[in-house]
Scaffold this motif. Structure first.
Motif, PDB file in Angstrom:
ATOM      1  N   CYS A  83       0.843  -1.210   0.000  1.00 55.29           N
ATOM      2  CA  CYS A  83       0.000   0.000   0.000  1.00 55.29           C
ATOM      3  C   CYS A  83       0.874   1.255   0.000  1.00 55.29           C
ATOM      4  CB  CYS A  83      -0.948   0.013   1.195  1.00 55.29           C
ATOM      5  SG  CYS A  83      -2.259  -1.213   1.054  1.00 55.29           S
ATOM      6  N   ALA A  84       1.927   1.248   0.806  1.00 56.95           N
ATOM      7  CA  ALA A  84       2.799   2.430   0.873  1.00 56.95           C
ATOM      8  C   ALA A  84       3.462   2.673  -0.487  1.00 56.95           C
ATOM      9  CB  ALA A  84       3.851   2.247   1.967  1.00 56.95           C
ATOM     10  N   GLN A  85       3.966   1.609  -1.107  1.00 53.98           N
ATOM     11  CA  GLN A  85       4.652   1.792  -2.394  1.00 53.98           C
ATOM     12  C   GLN A  85       3.683   2.229  -3.496  1.00 53.98           C
ATOM     13  OE1 GLN A  85       6.921  -1.944  -2.865  1.00 53.98           O
ATOM     14  NE2 GLN A  85       8.742  -0.674  -2.691  1.00 53.98           N
ATOM     15  N   ALA A  86       2.479   1.649  -3.486  1.00 56.46           N
ATOM     16  CA  ALA A  86       1.513   2.009  -4.535  1.00 56.46           C
ATOM     17  C   ALA A  86       1.010   3.443  -4.342  1.00 56.46           C
ATOM     18  CB  ALA A  86       0.345   1.022  -4.526  1.00 56.46           C
ATOM     19  N   ALA A  87       0.894   3.878  -3.090  1.00 56.56           N
ATOM     20  CA  ALA A  87       0.417   5.252  -2.827  1.00 56.56           C
ATOM     21  C   ALA A  87       1.533   6.283  -3.007  1.00 56.56           C
ATOM     22  CB  ALA A  87      -0.143   5.345  -1.401  1.00 56.56           C
ATOM     23  N   PHE A  88       2.777   5.819  -2.973  1.00 52.24           N
ATOM     24  CA  PHE A  88       3.939   6.725  -2.961  1.00 52.24           C
ATOM     25  C   PHE A  88       3.906   7.853  -4.005  1.00 52.24           C
ATOM     26  CE2 PHE A  88       8.221   7.552  -4.749  1.00 52.24           C
ATOM     27  CZ  PHE A  88       8.708   8.349  -3.731  1.00 52.24           C
ATOM     28  N   PRO A  89       3.663   7.546  -5.302  1.00 48.40           N
ATOM     29  CA  PRO A  89       3.717   8.640  -6.290  1.00 48.40           C
ATOM     30  C   PRO A  89       2.723   9.755  -5.965  1.00 48.40           C
ATOM     31  CG  PRO A  89       3.465   6.488  -7.375  1.00 48.40           C
ATOM     32  CD  PRO A  89       3.352   6.247  -5.904  1.00 48.40           C
ATOM     33  N   TYR A  90       1.579   9.373  -5.393  1.00 50.73           N
ATOM     34  CA  TYR A  90       0.538  10.371  -5.097  1.00 50.73           C
ATOM     35  C   TYR A  90       0.844  11.109  -3.796  1.00 50.73           C
ATOM     36  CZ  TYR A  90      -1.537   7.849  -8.860  1.00 50.73           C
ATOM     37  OH  TYR A  90      -1.729   7.266 -10.077  1.00 50.73           O
ATOM     38  N   LEU A  91       1.350  10.393  -2.797  1.00 51.15           N
ATOM     39  CA  LEU A  91       1.739  11.034  -1.533  1.00 51.15           C
ATOM     40  C   LEU A  91       2.854  12.044  -1.808  1.00 51.15           C
ATOM     41  CD1 LEU A  91       1.777   7.842   0.744  1.00 51.15           C
ATOM     42  CD2 LEU A  91       0.078   9.691   0.822  1.00 51.15           C
ATOM     43  N   LYS A  92       3.773  11.656  -2.670  1.00 51.27           N
ATOM     44  CA  LYS A  92       4.915  12.498  -3.028  1.00 51.27           C
ATOM     45  C   LYS A  92       4.444  13.790  -3.719  1.00 51.27           C
ATOM     46  CE  LYS A  92       8.861  12.208  -6.154  1.00 51.27           C
ATOM     47  NZ  LYS A  92       9.434  11.409  -7.235  1.00 51.27           N
ATOM     48  N   LYS A  93       3.468  13.635  -4.584  1.00 53.77           N
ATOM     49  CA  LYS A  93       2.936  14.787  -5.320  1.00 53.77           C
ATOM     50  C   LYS A  93       2.397  15.870  -4.378  1.00 53.77           C
ATOM     51  CE  LYS A  93       0.942  13.741  -9.633  1.00 53.77           C
ATOM     52  NZ  LYS A  93      -0.216  13.191 -10.341  1.00 53.77           N
ATOM     53  N   GLN A  94       1.879  15.464  -3.224  1.00 52.53           N
ATOM     54  CA  GLN A  94       1.266  16.420  -2.293  1.00 52.53           C
ATOM     55  C   GLN A  94       2.308  17.267  -1.567  1.00 52.53           C
ATOM     56  OE1 GLN A  94      -1.565  15.859  -3.958  1.00 52.53           O
ATOM     57  NE2 GLN A  94      -2.376  16.827  -2.120  1.00 52.53           N
ATOM     58  N   ILE A 106       6.817  -4.018  11.149  1.00 49.44           N
ATOM     59  CA  ILE A 106       6.117  -2.766  10.779  1.00 49.44           C
ATOM     60  C   ILE A 106       6.817  -1.574  11.429  1.00 49.44           C
ATOM     61  CG2 ILE A 106       3.987  -1.424  11.127  1.00 49.44           C
ATOM     62  CD1 ILE A 106       2.444  -4.103  10.860  1.00 49.44           C
ATOM     63  N   ILE A 107       7.294  -1.777  12.659  1.00 48.72           N
ATOM     64  CA  ILE A 107       7.995  -0.689  13.357  1.00 48.72           C
ATOM     65  C   ILE A 107       9.247  -0.294  12.565  1.00 48.72           C
ATOM     66  CG2 ILE A 107       9.330  -0.187  15.459  1.00 48.72           C
ATOM     67  CD1 ILE A 107       7.080  -1.779  16.982  1.00 48.72           C
ATOM     68  N   MET A 108       9.985  -1.264  12.077  1.00 47.30           N
ATOM     69  CA  MET A 108      11.206  -0.944  11.309  1.00 47.30           C
ATOM     70  C   MET A 108      10.856  -0.430   9.909  1.00 47.30           C
ATOM     71  SD  MET A 108      14.277  -0.385  11.660  1.00 47.30           S
ATOM     72  CE  MET A 108      14.590  -1.000  13.311  1.00 47.30           C
ATOM     73  N   LEU A 109       9.747  -0.931   9.340  1.00 48.55           N
ATOM     74  CA  LEU A 109       9.291  -0.386   8.049  1.00 48.55           C
ATOM     75  C   LEU A 109       8.948   1.100   8.213  1.00 48.55           C
ATOM     76  CD1 LEU A 109       8.375  -0.810   5.071  1.00 48.55           C
ATOM     77  CD2 LEU A 109       6.116  -1.447   5.964  1.00 48.55           C
ATOM     78  N   THR A 110       8.307   1.432   9.322  1.00 47.33           N
ATOM     79  CA  THR A 110       7.946   2.835   9.600  1.00 47.33           C
ATOM     80  C   THR A 110       9.192   3.712   9.626  1.00 47.33           C
ATOM     81  OG1 THR A 110       6.060   2.112  10.908  1.00 47.33           O
ATOM     82  CG2 THR A 110       6.875   4.337  11.343  1.00 47.33           C
ATOM     83  N   LYS A 111      10.203   3.246  10.344  1.00 48.54           N
ATOM     84  CA  LYS A 111      11.436   4.043  10.448  1.00 48.54           C
ATOM     85  C   LYS A 111      12.138   4.134   9.087  1.00 48.54           C
ATOM     86  CE  LYS A 111      11.999   2.894  15.296  1.00 48.54           C
ATOM     87  NZ  LYS A 111      12.893   3.086  16.428  1.00 48.54           N
ATOM     88  N   SER A 112      12.056   3.049   8.304  1.00 51.67           N
ATOM     89  CA  SER A 112      12.689   3.060   6.973  1.00 51.67           C
ATOM     90  C   SER A 112      11.977   4.041   6.043  1.00 51.67           C
ATOM     91  CB  SER A 112      12.655   1.656   6.364  1.00 51.67           C
ATOM     92  OG  SER A 112      13.287   0.739   7.220  1.00 51.67           O
ATOM     93  N   ILE A 113      10.646   4.027   6.089  1.00 48.92           N
ATOM     94  CA  ILE A 113       9.882   4.983   5.253  1.00 48.92           C
ATOM     95  C   ILE A 113      10.211   6.405   5.702  1.00 48.92           C
ATOM     96  CG2 ILE A 113       7.575   5.830   4.677  1.00 48.92           C
ATOM     97  CD1 ILE A 113       6.548   2.924   4.871  1.00 48.92           C
ATOM     98  N   ALA A 114      10.255   6.593   7.024  1.00 51.71           N
ATOM     99  CA  ALA A 114      10.548   7.937   7.547  1.00 51.71           C
ATOM    100  C   ALA A 114      11.910   8.415   7.029  1.00 51.71           C
ATOM    101  CB  ALA A 114      10.523   7.922   9.070  1.00 51.71           C
ATOM    102  N   GLN A 115      12.885   7.529   7.038  1.00 54.20           N
ATOM    103  CA  GLN A 115      14.233   7.878   6.553  1.00 54.20           C
ATOM    104  C   GLN A 115      14.223   8.207   5.066  1.00 54.20           C
ATOM    105  OE1 GLN A 115      17.143   8.429   7.693  1.00 54.20           O
ATOM    106  NE2 GLN A 115      17.503   7.307   9.577  1.00 54.20           N
ATOM    107  N   ASP A 116      13.605   7.325   4.282  1.00 59.60           N
ATOM    108  CA  ASP A 116      13.747   7.420   2.822  1.00 59.60           C
ATOM    109  C   ASP A 116      12.828   8.455   2.180  1.00 59.60           C
ATOM    110  OD1 ASP A 116      15.569   5.450   3.140  1.00 59.60           O
ATOM    111  OD2 ASP A 116      14.551   3.937   1.924  1.00 59.60           O
ATOM    112  N   TRP A 117      11.672   8.714   2.801  1.00 60.71           N
ATOM    113  CA  TRP A 117      10.682   9.549   2.116  1.00 60.71           C
ATOM    114  C   TRP A 117      10.491  10.924   2.737  1.00 60.71           C
ATOM    115  CZ3 TRP A 117       6.316   5.387   0.901  1.00 60.71           C
ATOM    116  CH2 TRP A 117       6.841   4.459  -0.020  1.00 60.71           C
ATOM    117  N   ALA A 118      11.240  11.243   3.777  1.00 61.27           N
ATOM    118  CA  ALA A 118      11.136  12.598   4.361  1.00 61.27           C
ATOM    119  C   ALA A 118      11.443  13.642   3.293  1.00 61.27           C
ATOM    120  CB  ALA A 118      12.084  12.735   5.544  1.00 61.27           C
ATOM    121  N   LYS A 119      12.385  13.304   2.412  1.00 56.59           N
ATOM    122  CA  LYS A 119      12.778  14.273   1.368  1.00 56.59           C
ATOM    123  C   LYS A 119      11.635  14.570   0.395  1.00 56.59           C
ATOM    124  CE  LYS A 119      15.347  10.707  -1.263  1.00 56.59           C
ATOM    125  NZ  LYS A 119      15.557   9.674  -0.228  1.00 56.59           N
TER     126      LYS A 119
END
Ligand SMILES: NC(=O)c1ccc[n+]([C@@H]2O[C@H](COP(=O)([O-])OP(=O)(O)OC[C@H]3O[C@@H](n4cnc5c(N)ncnc54)[C@H](O)[C@@H]3O)[C@@H](O)[C@H]2O)c1
Length: 254
Positions: free
Chosen positions: A124-135, A165-178
């Motif tokens: 879900c996170a990867q599929a939503a990514f392009p749209y979340l990024k656009k915002q 999931i806890i480590m996935l959360t931290k990984s997303i936070a690291q990679d997608w903050a930009k």
């Protein structure tokens, strides 16, 4: 200026949103003006929840989804964008639980729990990514569990899925903050939902809550909604990668 809780005209997908914790969060977001996509494996209850949410004055649709299936997740994202043109918030909540004592656990059980509870969140996170990024300012709220912080007996697959999931959360936070995407996790304790109904009837389990939980009771799904709204909104604009228990104090012992 203090950042806002206002979610007016934002679009949120809530997986597993037809009942229990997901439904309470969906209603909480809707009460703050957010349009909702109720995504669930259960089609009719999802449609009913979407109808209930529309009565709060926002737009809502139901999309039947299996979060463990990539095509089904892609359909969820396509339906959401078709209806609302954007995605601001993803609440990864759909999950399953059943006992998996290590000595008798079958590999299929491990795979099944991991596929829904962990792969589902990633897909879900990867599929939503392009749209979340656009915002440029968007949020993922993951629902893990205190079982990801402290192992429940006889529940290895569930415990490991929630810890991941806890480590996935931290990984997303690291990679997608930009990209302006924040990601945080709520770790519920024992909450009264269809998932825990049978467990909560057990007298020994009730007694263990009295001893192990400082507030001496299970939580209600509605008691998670406030934090989910906070994490989904600009009010939490400086938070990402945080792991927050809502557990009546259970994790005080850790
Ligand atoms: N209830 C608790 O005490 C508790 C505690 C900690 C964490 N959690 C977590 O909170 C989340 C919600 O749990 P709940 O208690 O509301 O459970 P629930 O069983 O009431 O709701 C889960 C929802 O997820 C849906 N779902 C299951 N598999 C799915 C799939 N493959 N695709 C799409 N939807 C699917 C179900 O149909 C259901 O509507 C879960 O991730 C659970 O692990 C619950």
């Amino acid at each position: 200026m203090i950042p806002e809780f206002n979610l007016k005209n934002k679009t949120a997908i809530v997986t597993g949103g037809c009942r229990g914790i997901g439904k309470a969060i969906a209603i909480g977001l809707a009460k703050h003006g957010c349009n909702i996509v109720v995504s669930d494996l259960l089609e009719k209850p999802a449609v009913n929840t979407a109808k209930e949410i529309k009565k709060l004055g926002v737009k809502a649709i139901a999309v039947q989804t299996d979060v463990s299936n990539k095509d089904s997740v892609n359909n969820l994202i396509n339906q959401t964008v078709k209806k609302f043109k954007k995605i601001d918030i993803l609440v990864n909540n759909a999950g399953i639980f059943y006992p998996t004592p290590l000595e008798s656990m079958k590999k299929q059980d491990w795979d099944k729990i991991m596929k829904v509870n962990l792969d589902g969140y990633l897909l879900c996170a990867q599929a939503a990514f392009p749209y979340l990024k656009k915002q440029r300012s968007s949020a993922i709220v993951n629902i893990a569990s205190i079982a990801g912080l402290s192992a429940f007996a006889g529940s290895a697959a569930y415990n490991c899925s929630k810890a991941a999931i806890i480590m996935l959360t931290k990984s997303i936070a690291q990679d997608w903050a930009k990209y302006g995407i924040r990601c945080n996790t709520i770790c519920p304790g024992v909450i009264v939902t269809p998932m825990t109904r049978a467990m909560l009837k057990d007298k020994n389990f009730q007694a263990s809550l009295k001893i192990g939980v400082p507030l001496q009771r299970p939580g209600k799904p509605q008691e998670l909604a406030g934090l989910a709204v906070y994490l989904a909104s600009d009010a939490s604009s400086y938070m990402t990668g945080s792991i927050i228990p809502i557990d009546g104090g259970w994790t005080c012992h850790l």
